[in-house]
Enzyme design. Structure first.
Site, PDB file in Angstrom:
ATOM      1  N   HIS A   5      -7.047  -6.586  -0.905  1.00 29.44           N
ATOM      2  CA  HIS A   5      -5.889  -5.747  -0.594  1.00 29.44           C
ATOM      3  C   HIS A   5      -4.853  -6.451   0.282  1.00 29.44           C
ATOM      4  CE1 HIS A   5      -4.099  -1.757  -0.665  1.00 29.44           C
ATOM      5  NE2 HIS A   5      -4.092  -1.647   0.648  1.00 29.44           N
ATOM      6  N   ASP A  18      -9.070  -5.838  -5.274  1.00 28.36           N
ATOM      7  CA  ASP A  18      -8.245  -4.882  -4.533  1.00 28.36           C
ATOM      8  C   ASP A  18      -8.818  -3.476  -4.621  1.00 28.36           C
ATOM      9  OD1 ASP A  18      -5.962  -3.572  -3.349  1.00 28.36           O
ATOM     10  OD2 ASP A  18      -4.714  -5.198  -4.110  1.00 28.36           O
ATOM     11  N   SER A  20       0.833  -1.192   0.000  1.00 29.47           N
ATOM     12  CA  SER A  20       0.000   0.000   0.000  1.00 29.47           C
ATOM     13  C   SER A  20       0.881   1.260   0.000  1.00 29.47           C
ATOM     14  CB  SER A  20      -0.973  -0.044   1.178  1.00 29.47           C
ATOM     15  OG  SER A  20      -2.057   0.816   0.973  1.00 29.47           O
TER      16      SER A  20
END
Length: 316
Positions: A278, A251, A110
């Protein structure tokens, strides 16, 4: 497993970076340093990566970036203090403190993807042998556009509810928070029961959201922080080591955000996990650890010609 703190001097102040090492950094095996997301999320939710020590004998370093977890908190700092350069300097300091800067692998998830690219562009580290980029967008404006598209796929009454609370600045309302969790259960972690480590991370971030809210905002839908217009796409050419790019089919960082990484990094492979969102490391942990472990154990793409001819994107 050992936990300690690295002193970090930035400007005229000294901070502490809390880190945990799984394995022995003197074993001769190349260590993997893991960069968590957020910004401002403690590393607890990234603990599945410690399995790379248990299954592959590879030392793994997890740490809490400044402002979260067990590292120095930064509640009183102005917004101008929170820049990628701060966290790049912290990462470099940790590598030097651990004496692994000459031979290491790096994994960012991320926001950790942005941090990894910023670090590489700033330092051109010769000791970096492999890079893994997991579910992170190289461009926050591009990610904002993608989130609008994802949100548009939800029912109209759901979207109207989110819009109403965001307009009225009542995002703390139970109705809004429950709606946000519905979105997260599809696009952040699709497990019916979330692992306790993820709740630990969320609870710690909620207790001190300074970094997250300053750099990102209230949540992904309200990006008002210092990163909202940030992009590392122009810096992708600095990445010269073999790179594995990962995202999930559901995601919140979809393919439209991942594609610039794949096309901008010369020696890249792209894997999309077909049952994940994710956090593929929680959603498909066995497959995830095998793919990452195999990639790190390999010598990577041997040369530029092979990189240009051999890179593939595929769905598992």
């Amino acid at each position: 497993m050992t936990t300690n703190a690295a002193p970090f001097i930035f400007g005229s102040e000294t901070f502490e970076t809390s880190y945990t090492v799984f394995g022995d950094l003197k074993s001769g095996a190349r260590p993997l340093v893991v960069l968590n997301g957020g910004p401002g999320l403690p590393h607890s939710y990234m603990l599945p990566h410690a399995d790379l020590h248990g299954t592959r004998g590879r030392p793994v370093v997890l740490y809490d970036q400044l402002g979260c977890g067990e590292s120095t908190r930064l509640r009183d700092k102005p917004a101008s203090f929170f820049t990628p350069a701060l966290f790049v300097a912290e990462l470099d300091n940790l590598l030097q403190h651990l004496r692994i800067a000459l031979d290491f692998d790096l994994l960012g998830q991320s926001w950790g993807v942005t941090l990894a690219i910023e670090y590489i562009a700033a330092h051109r580290p010769a000791g970096l042998k492999h890079l893994v980029l997991v579910s992170g967008s190289p461009s926050y404006p591009l990610w904002r556009e993608a989130l609008v598209s994802l949100r548009a796929q939800w029912p109209r009454d759901f979207r109207d509810m989110l819009d109403r609370h965001e307009k009225d600045d009542t995002t703390g309302a139970p109705e809004y928070q429950e709606g946000l969790m519905q979105f997260y259960r599809k696009h952040i972690c699709n497990l019916e029961v979330w692992p306790p480590e993820t709740f630990t991370t969320m609870a710690q971030m909620g207790e001190d959201p300074t970094v997250y809210r300053t750099m990102l905002g209230v949540n992904e839908f309200s990006m008002t922080g210092t990163l909202k217009d940030w992009s590392v796409i122009p810096k992708l050419g600095a990445v010269s080591c073999p790179t594995l790019i990962i995202n999930g089919v559901d995601d919140e960082v979809p393919d439209s955000c991942i594609a610039p990484l794949f096309h901008g990094i010369e020696r890249a492979r792209w894997v999309t996990f077909g049952l994940s969102s994710h956090m593929a490391f929680w959603e498909e942990p066995t497959k995830y650890i095998k793919i990452v472990g195999d990639f790190l154990a390999d010598s990577g793409l041997k040369n530029d010609t092979q990189a240009q001819e051999g890179i593939v994107a595929f769905v598992l």
